[in-house]
Design a protein around this motif. Structure first.
Motif, mmCIF file in Angstrom:
data_model
loop_
_atom_site.group_PDB
_atom_site.id
_atom_site.type_symbol
_atom_site.label_atom_id
_atom_site.label_comp_id
_atom_site.label_asym_id
_atom_site.label_seq_id
_atom_site.Cartn_x
_atom_site.Cartn_y
_atom_site.Cartn_z
ATOM 1 N N ILE A 190 25.634 -45.712 43.346
ATOM 2 C CA ILE A 190 25.879 -45.045 44.462
ATOM 3 C C ILE A 190 26.149 -43.623 44.126
ATOM 4 O O ILE A 190 25.636 -42.683 44.647
ATOM 5 N N GLY A 191 26.956 -43.619 42.943
ATOM 6 C CA GLY A 191 26.897 -42.417 42.217
ATOM 7 C C GLY A 191 25.760 -41.700 41.810
ATOM 8 O O GLY A 191 25.652 -40.486 41.818
ATOM 9 N N ALA A 192 24.841 -42.498 41.249
ATOM 10 C CA ALA A 192 23.651 -42.146 40.930
ATOM 11 C C ALA A 192 22.926 -41.588 42.007
ATOM 12 O O ALA A 192 22.141 -40.486 41.848
ATOM 13 N N ILE A 193 22.655 -42.113 43.217
ATOM 14 C CA ILE A 193 22.136 -41.791 44.323
ATOM 15 C C ILE A 193 22.742 -40.617 44.925
ATOM 16 O O ILE A 193 21.893 -39.431 45.444
ATOM 17 N N PHE A 194 23.966 -40.501 45.052
ATOM 18 C CA PHE A 194 24.618 -39.196 45.121
ATOM 19 C C PHE A 194 24.331 -37.993 44.416
ATOM 20 O O PHE A 194 24.201 -36.953 44.985
ATOM 21 N N ALA A 195 24.051 -38.127 43.053
ATOM 22 C CA ALA A 195 23.729 -37.266 42.145
ATOM 23 C C ALA A 195 22.293 -36.806 42.471
ATOM 24 O O ALA A 195 21.856 -35.527 42.697
ATOM 25 N N LEU A 197 20.624 -37.133 45.545
ATOM 26 C CA LEU A 197 20.671 -36.480 46.705
ATOM 27 C C LEU A 197 21.355 -35.151 46.869
ATOM 28 O O LEU A 197 20.598 -34.084 47.412
ATOM 29 N N PHE A 198 22.402 -34.957 46.172
ATOM 30 C CA PHE A 198 23.213 -33.817 46.577
ATOM 31 C C PHE A 198 23.727 -32.942 45.057
ATOM 32 O O PHE A 198 23.878 -31.737 45.301
ATOM 33 N N LEU A 199 23.748 -33.562 44.206
ATOM 34 C CA LEU A 199 24.590 -33.008 42.918
ATOM 35 C C LEU A 199 23.735 -32.474 41.864
ATOM 36 O O LEU A 199 24.121 -31.831 41.043
ATOM 37 N N LYS A 200 22.436 -33.048 41.662
ATOM 38 C CA LYS A 200 21.483 -32.393 40.805
ATOM 39 C C LYS A 200 21.578 -31.042 40.252
ATOM 40 O O LYS A 200 21.517 -30.845 39.091
ATOM 41 N N PRO A 201 21.576 -29.963 41.266
ATOM 42 C CA PRO A 201 21.804 -28.742 40.872
ATOM 43 C C PRO A 201 23.135 -28.248 40.456
ATOM 44 O O PRO A 201 23.197 -27.340 39.771
#
Length: 259
Positions: A190-195, A197-201
Motif C-alpha cells: 500500500i505504501g508502494a502504491i501510494f508512492a 500514485l501521489f508521492l513519486k515527484p
C-alpha cells in the motif's frame, strides 16, 4: 504511467510485505498455551525490533536528517522524533489499557492480546514507509530494489512472529493471527502504491528520515515496555536470553543480501 519500471517495484514490495505472513505459519507448529513458545516468540521479536531500530531505522533517519541540517542538528532531530514516537506508543498503550478497563471480560490473556495488537500498529507504521522506500529504490534502480526487497522480506518474517504469536496464544484463533499479520504486511505494498500514485515527484530522504525516527521510538517502546516484560513473566530466563540474542542476530544476517 503503467510500465514495467513503475509496476515491478510495486510487485517487489508486495512480495516483501506478504513475507510477514510466513512468520504466522509458526502457529501451525505450536500448541496453544505453550508458555515456552510464548517466551521464545516474544523475546525473539523484541531482539528483532531493537536491532532493526538501531541498525536500520535510526541510522537511516540520522543520515537523512544530517544531510539536510548538519550532523549535530540531524542527530538531535532524530532523537526528538524518536522521543515523539515513544510518546505516540505510550498514548496508544494508554488508550488500549483504558479500553480494557471498561471491558467486562476478565480474560487474563488480554495483556498478551494487547502486545500483539500494538505490535501490529507499530509494524504497519514501519512497513508503510518501507514500501515507499522499496518503490522509490526500485523505480530508480531495479537491482537495488530487488536487493532491498530481499532484505526486507527476511526481516519481515520474524516481524510476523511478533504479531501472530501473541494474538494466537491470547485468542486461540489462527484466523485472527493471520488477519492481523496480513494487515501489517499489506501496509508495505500500500505504501508502494501510494508512492506510485501521489508521492513519486515529492518523496525525499528527509520525509522518510522523520518517519523512520518516529517508528524507531514506537518499536523501542513496544520492545521494552511490552515484549520483554511479558516474555520474562513465564520464568524461562535462559530461553528468554537465548531467543533475545537470536532475534538480535537475525537482522544483521539479512544485511548480507542488502548489497
Amino acid at each position: 504511467m503503467f510500465n514495467l519500471q513503475s509496476l515491478l517495484p510495486i510487485f517487489l514490495s508486495l512480495l516483501a510485505g506478504l513475507s510477514t505472513v510466513i512468520g504466522a505459519f509458526i502457529v501451525f507448529f505450536s500448541k496453544s498455551g505453550n508458555k515456552k513458545m510464548i517466551t521464545f516468540a516474544l523475546s525473539f521479536s523484541a531482539g528483532v525490533m531493537i536491532t532493526l531500530s538501531f541498525t536500520d531505522l535510526l541510522p537511516t533517519a540520522e543520515k537523512a536528517l544530517s544531510e539536510h541540517f548538519g550532523i549535530f542538528t540531524g542527530i538531535m532531530l532524530s532523537l526528538l522524533f524518536l522521543i515523539i514516537g515513544v510518546l505516540i506508543a505510550m498514548l496508544i498503550d494508554l488508550f488500549l489499557s483504558s479500553e480494557k478497563e471498561y471491558s467486562s471480560s476478565k480474560n487474563q490473556n488480554n495483556n498478551l492480546y494487547k502486545v500483539g495488537f500494538v505490535s501490529m500498529i507499530a509494524l504497519m507504521l514501519h512497513n508503510f514507509p518501507e514500501g515507499i522506500a522499496t518503490y522509490i529504490s526500485g523505480y530508480q534502480n531495479i537491482s537495488l530494489g530487488i536487493n532491498l526487497a530481499i532484505a526486507i522480506a527476511l526481516h519481515n518474517i520474524p516481524e510476523g512472529i511478533a504479531i501472530a504469536m501473541p494474538i494466537y496464544y491470547s485468542s486461540k484463533s489462527k484466523g485472527k493471527a493471520f488477519k492481523y499479520t496480513f494487515i501489517s504486511g499489506i501496509a508495505e505494498p500500500i505504501g508502494a502504491i501510494f508512492a506510485f500514485l501521489f508521492l513519486k515527484p515529492y518523496i525525499n530522504d528527509l520525509i522518510l528520515g522523520v518517519i523512520f525516527a518516529l517508528v524507531t521510538g514506537i518499536m523501542l517502546y513496544i520492545s521494552f515496555e511490552e515484549l520483554i516484560p511479558e516474555a520474562r513473566l513465564y520464568g524461562y530466563n535462559k530461553l528468554y536470553i537465548f531467543s533475545l540474542v537470536l532475534g538480535i542476530c537475525i537482522i544483521p544476517i539479512s544485511h548480507i543480501f542488502q548489497i
